[in-house]
Design a protein around this motif. Structure first.
Motif, PDB file in Angstrom:
ATOM      1  N   ILE A   1      11.911  -1.157  18.219  1.00 30.14           N
ATOM      2  CA  ILE A   1      12.403   0.013  17.504  1.00 30.14           C
ATOM      3  C   ILE A   1      11.727   1.275  18.027  1.00 30.14           C
ATOM      4  CG2 ILE A   1      12.370   1.175  15.259  1.00 30.14           C
ATOM      5  CD1 ILE A   1      12.848  -1.710  14.054  1.00 30.14           C
ATOM      6  N   LEU A   2      10.419   1.221  18.219  1.00 33.60           N
ATOM      7  CA  LEU A   2       9.710   2.388  18.760  1.00 33.60           C
ATOM      8  C   LEU A   2      10.208   2.733  20.161  1.00 33.60           C
ATOM      9  CD1 LEU A   2       6.047   1.775  17.590  1.00 33.60           C
ATOM     10  CD2 LEU A   2       7.606   3.569  16.834  1.00 33.60           C
ATOM     11  N   ASP A   6      17.309  -1.859  22.171  1.00 32.99           N
ATOM     12  CA  ASP A   6      17.993  -2.027  20.892  1.00 32.99           C
ATOM     13  C   ASP A   6      17.758  -3.441  20.364  1.00 32.99           C
ATOM     14  OD1 ASP A   6      19.548  -3.560  22.600  1.00 32.99           O
ATOM     15  OD2 ASP A   6      21.343  -2.329  22.395  1.00 32.99           O
ATOM     16  N   VAL A  61      17.575   4.475  24.542  1.00 31.24           N
ATOM     17  CA  VAL A  61      18.573   3.703  23.789  1.00 31.24           C
ATOM     18  C   VAL A  61      18.813   2.298  24.339  1.00 31.24           C
ATOM     19  CG1 VAL A  61      19.746   5.760  22.926  1.00 31.24           C
ATOM     20  CG2 VAL A  61      20.513   4.709  25.073  1.00 31.24           C
ATOM     21  N   ASN A  96      13.454   4.533  20.179  1.00 32.73           N
ATOM     22  CA  ASN A  96      13.413   5.947  19.829  1.00 32.73           C
ATOM     23  C   ASN A  96      13.322   6.830  21.065  1.00 32.73           C
ATOM     24  OD1 ASN A  96      13.264   6.700  16.834  1.00 32.73           O
ATOM     25  ND2 ASN A  96      12.049   4.835  16.977  1.00 32.73           N
ATOM     26  N   PHE A  97      12.832   6.270  22.153  1.00 30.35           N
ATOM     27  CA  PHE A  97      12.669   7.026  23.388  1.00 30.35           C
ATOM     28  C   PHE A  97      13.732   6.692  24.437  1.00 30.35           C
ATOM     29  CE2 PHE A  97       8.439   6.508  21.487  1.00 30.35           C
ATOM     30  CZ  PHE A  97       8.165   7.838  21.246  1.00 30.35           C
ATOM     31  N   HIS A 111       3.034   9.399  17.291  1.00 31.39           N
ATOM     32  CA  HIS A 111       2.943  10.801  17.712  1.00 31.39           C
ATOM     33  C   HIS A 111       1.576  11.396  17.347  1.00 31.39           C
ATOM     34  CE1 HIS A 111       6.823  11.619  19.491  1.00 31.39           C
ATOM     35  NE2 HIS A 111       7.390  10.910  18.540  1.00 31.39           N
ATOM     36  N   PRO A 123      16.161   4.209   9.809  1.00 35.65           N
ATOM     37  CA  PRO A 123      14.760   4.494  10.153  1.00 35.65           C
ATOM     38  C   PRO A 123      13.865   4.837   8.969  1.00 35.65           C
ATOM     39  CG  PRO A 123      16.236   6.173  11.056  1.00 35.65           C
ATOM     40  CD  PRO A 123      17.093   5.126  10.447  1.00 35.65           C
ATOM     41  N   ASN A 165      10.249   2.780   9.881  1.00 33.96           N
ATOM     42  CA  ASN A 165      10.163   3.034  11.320  1.00 33.96           C
ATOM     43  C   ASN A 165       9.718   4.471  11.578  1.00 33.96           C
ATOM     44  OD1 ASN A 165      11.138   0.457  11.600  1.00 33.96           O
ATOM     45  ND2 ASN A 165      13.243   1.121  11.861  1.00 33.96           N
ATOM     46  N   ASN A 166      10.202   5.395  10.761  1.00 32.42           N
ATOM     47  CA  ASN A 166       9.805   6.791  10.932  1.00 32.42           C
ATOM     48  C   ASN A 166       8.316   6.994  10.669  1.00 32.42           C
ATOM     49  OD1 ASN A 166      12.225   7.835  11.832  1.00 32.42           O
ATOM     50  ND2 ASN A 166      12.946   8.349   9.783  1.00 32.42           N
ATOM     51  N   TYR A 223       7.928  11.725  26.623  1.00 32.44           N
ATOM     52  CA  TYR A 223       8.093  10.344  27.090  1.00 32.44           C
ATOM     53  C   TYR A 223       8.474  10.355  28.562  1.00 32.44           C
ATOM     54  CZ  TYR A 223      10.551   5.882  27.694  1.00 32.44           C
ATOM     55  OH  TYR A 223      10.985   4.659  28.151  1.00 32.44           O
ATOM     56  N   LEU A 269       6.593   5.715  13.824  1.00 32.94           N
ATOM     57  CA  LEU A 269       6.807   6.670  14.908  1.00 32.94           C
ATOM     58  C   LEU A 269       5.915   7.904  14.728  1.00 32.94           C
ATOM     59  CD1 LEU A 269       8.395   7.312  17.475  1.00 32.94           C
ATOM     60  CD2 LEU A 269      10.155   8.334  16.025  1.00 32.94           C
TER      61      LEU A 269
END
Length: 93
Positions: free
Chosen positions: A49-50, A59, A56, A53-54, A27, A9, A19-20, A81, A23
């Motif tokens: 990917i986003l 993918d 699984v 994060n909420f 937020h 990430p 990715n972080n 979420y 994300l």
């Protein structure tokens, strides 16, 4: 390279964002616009990917099943979420 993007990430391509970072931007939107409906467009991989994060279930394998275009609605209450709904309806010609 896509496996690396999904697995790391903090990885970013040159002059890109991780990715972080994306994300964190999501937020920030949720925090700065509470209770508002916000439309955000992404390419399929970053969207997956986003979403992952909420939940699984979203993918790399899921990302390969996306249609082009495809539209998903993610619901939040504050930063909490609530769920995802596919809202794209493919037209049959």
């Amino acid at each position: 390279m896509m496996k690396k993007v999904f697995a790391e990430p903090d990885f970013a391509f040159p002059e890109g964002e991780s990715n972080n970072h994306v994300l964190a931007a999501l937020h920030d939107l949720l925090h700065n616009h509470p209770g508002r409906k916000i439309a955000v467009g992404f390419h399929g991989n970053i969207m997956t990917i986003l979403m992952g994060n909420f939940d699984v279930r979203y993918d790399l394998a899921f990302g390969h099943t996306l249609e082009k275009p495809d539209i998903y609605k993610l619901a939040f209450e504050g930063d909490q979420y609530l769920g995802t709904e596919r809202i794209w309806k493919q037209r049959v010609l």
